[in-house]
Design a protein around this motif. Sequence first.
Motif, PDB file in Angstrom:
ATOM      1  N   SER A 282       0.822  -1.207   0.000  1.00  0.00           N
ATOM      2  CA  SER A 282       0.000   0.000   0.000  1.00  0.00           C
ATOM      3  C   SER A 282       0.863   1.267   0.000  1.00  0.00           C
ATOM      4  O   SER A 282       0.630   2.178  -0.780  1.00  0.00           O
ATOM      5  CB  SER A 282      -0.914   0.036   1.228  1.00  0.00           C
ATOM      6  OG  SER A 282      -1.543  -1.194   1.386  1.00  0.00           O
ATOM      7  N   CYS A 283       1.878   1.312   0.912  1.00  0.00           N
ATOM      8  CA  CYS A 283       2.643   2.551   1.017  1.00  0.00           C
ATOM      9  C   CYS A 283       4.090   2.385   0.585  1.00  0.00           C
ATOM     10  O   CYS A 283       4.803   3.369   0.415  1.00  0.00           O
ATOM     11  CB  CYS A 283       2.604   3.095   2.453  1.00  0.00           C
ATOM     12  SG  CYS A 283       3.497   2.064   3.629  1.00  0.00           S
ATOM     13  N   GLY A 284       4.564   1.163   0.429  1.00  0.00           N
ATOM     14  CA  GLY A 284       5.916   0.952  -0.076  1.00  0.00           C
ATOM     15  C   GLY A 284       6.990   0.916   0.987  1.00  0.00           C
ATOM     16  O   GLY A 284       8.156   0.692   0.681  1.00  0.00           O
TER      17      GLY A 284
ATOM     18  N   ALA B 140       3.809  -1.030   9.840  1.00  0.00           N
ATOM     19  CA  ALA B 140       4.061  -0.072  10.918  1.00  0.00           C
ATOM     20  C   ALA B 140       3.908   1.360  10.423  1.00  0.00           C
ATOM     21  O   ALA B 140       3.740   2.283  11.198  1.00  0.00           O
ATOM     22  CB  ALA B 140       5.467  -0.295  11.480  1.00  0.00           C
ATOM     23  N   HIS B 141       3.961   1.510   9.151  1.00  0.00           N
ATOM     24  CA  HIS B 141       3.954   2.858   8.570  1.00  0.00           C
ATOM     25  C   HIS B 141       2.536   3.356   8.307  1.00  0.00           C
ATOM     26  O   HIS B 141       2.145   4.434   8.748  1.00  0.00           O
ATOM     27  CB  HIS B 141       4.766   2.831   7.267  1.00  0.00           C
ATOM     28  CG  HIS B 141       5.257   4.173   6.870  1.00  0.00           C
ATOM     29  ND1 HIS B 141       4.673   4.904   5.878  1.00  0.00           N
ATOM     30  CD2 HIS B 141       6.291   4.918   7.346  1.00  0.00           C
ATOM     31  CE1 HIS B 141       5.320   6.043   5.730  1.00  0.00           C
ATOM     32  NE2 HIS B 141       6.308   6.083   6.624  1.00  0.00           N
ATOM     33  N   CYS B 142       1.737   2.541   7.601  1.00  0.00           N
ATOM     34  CA  CYS B 142       0.394   3.008   7.238  1.00  0.00           C
ATOM     35  C   CYS B 142      -0.717   2.225   7.934  1.00  0.00           C
ATOM     36  O   CYS B 142      -1.888   2.578   7.814  1.00  0.00           O
ATOM     37  CB  CYS B 142       0.201   2.948   5.727  1.00  0.00           C
ATOM     38  SG  CYS B 142       0.163   1.266   5.064  1.00  0.00           S
ATOM     39  N   GLY B 143      -0.368   1.156   8.640  1.00  0.00           N
ATOM     40  CA  GLY B 143      -1.375   0.430   9.402  1.00  0.00           C
ATOM     41  C   GLY B 143      -2.178  -0.573   8.602  1.00  0.00           C
ATOM     42  O   GLY B 143      -3.090  -1.202   9.127  1.00  0.00           O
TER      43      GLY B 143
HETATM   44 ZN   LIG Z   1       2.294   0.441   4.566  1.00  0.00          ZN
END
Ligand SMILES: [Zn+2]
Length: 384
Positions: free
Chosen positions: A306-308, A327-330
């Motif tokens: 999703s966010c890379g 951990a970054h975008c959930g």
């Molecule tokens: Zn992510």
Amino acid sequence: MSVLFTRTLRFKVRPESHAWLNEAAVEVNGVFNYCNQISLATATRTDRKRKWLSGYDLCNLTAGATEYFERIGADTIQRICVEYAQKRVAARRLKLRWRVSRGARRCLGWIPFKAANLKRKGTALRFCGKTFRVFERERLEGVSWKQGCFAQDAVGDWWLCLPVEVRVEQTAAPKESVGVDLGIKDVAVTSDGERLEAIRFYRDAQHRIGALQRRGHVRQAKRVHRRIRRRRQDACHQFSRRMVNTYQKIVVGDVSSLKLAKTRMAKSVLDSGWGTLKRFLQYKGECAGRTVQVVNERNTSRGCSSCGALSGPSGLRQLAVRRWECAHCGERHDRDVNAARNILRAGSRCGTSVSGNESSPVERPLSQTSRLREAGLDAQRAAA
Ligand SMILES: [Zn+2]
């Protein structure tokens, strides 16, 4: 649009002809070994007559040899010479391995022939003055062959192999593209969440094979091996057919099965048949006019689709982690589906395929149909 492709049809030969074929295979080995010996001798001469014998030279040298053989004819001898020369050139060796006819290190039988040698005769086939019957004879109807061979498998059964040209109709697939992640728990997982489960063919049958081998039932054990191979192939055939029928573009990660086979997961890897699946995808895709792309699968299981961010489980050590949260975008991910999505993205990112640790990254050129399809999509977008 239709395209011509060569496919090899295999027919199981009825057992009453096996003895004859076994004898003929010994003669074939004789010719092959003669070629091997004479071309080694000629290539290592120290005088000015040293040369690499071509298939043509070998045919000349074996001219008239038919009278020494009871079963095989001149055409088969010529085909052996030509095939021998090709194989030696491909192997870049002074000589190839001898074809052993008897004993434990016996080679699997092989009898090549030319188109004219194999004729239909009623419901049977005729080859070198001998009548053959094959199973599933109806598949022979309307088929024309150029040349072919009889080949033996490890169990000792004989197969008639006929390469034939078939006309394949190429049509566009209903869906755009898919990424396929090759794994151990599931052999393959697609970016749409479809799975090809690893059936532990070998492990299931391991005890049986072991027991059979200990009791000395070698042929039975080989039969079980053959059944395992066929079941695995069948699963791969079905899965690859479904992929090719559904998607126009198929992107596969370039896991090197050879490399992983050296680790302690070797048995699972060899069991899962990635190589087979990749091969099937490639040739079926080519037939159907699909694009099959192999991409470097580095970081595909670590990266969040999703966010890379590289927040996922990494490498072999965290193989047990099946689901994780970025951990970054959930975003919550299934490990394999996430990897497949990354593979799909890698496929669309790079126009050409990336070479990884496998020797030949295969990039299939866009076929006519996919070009047409793209043109059609562009036109639709322009209209919208
Ligand atoms: Zn992510």
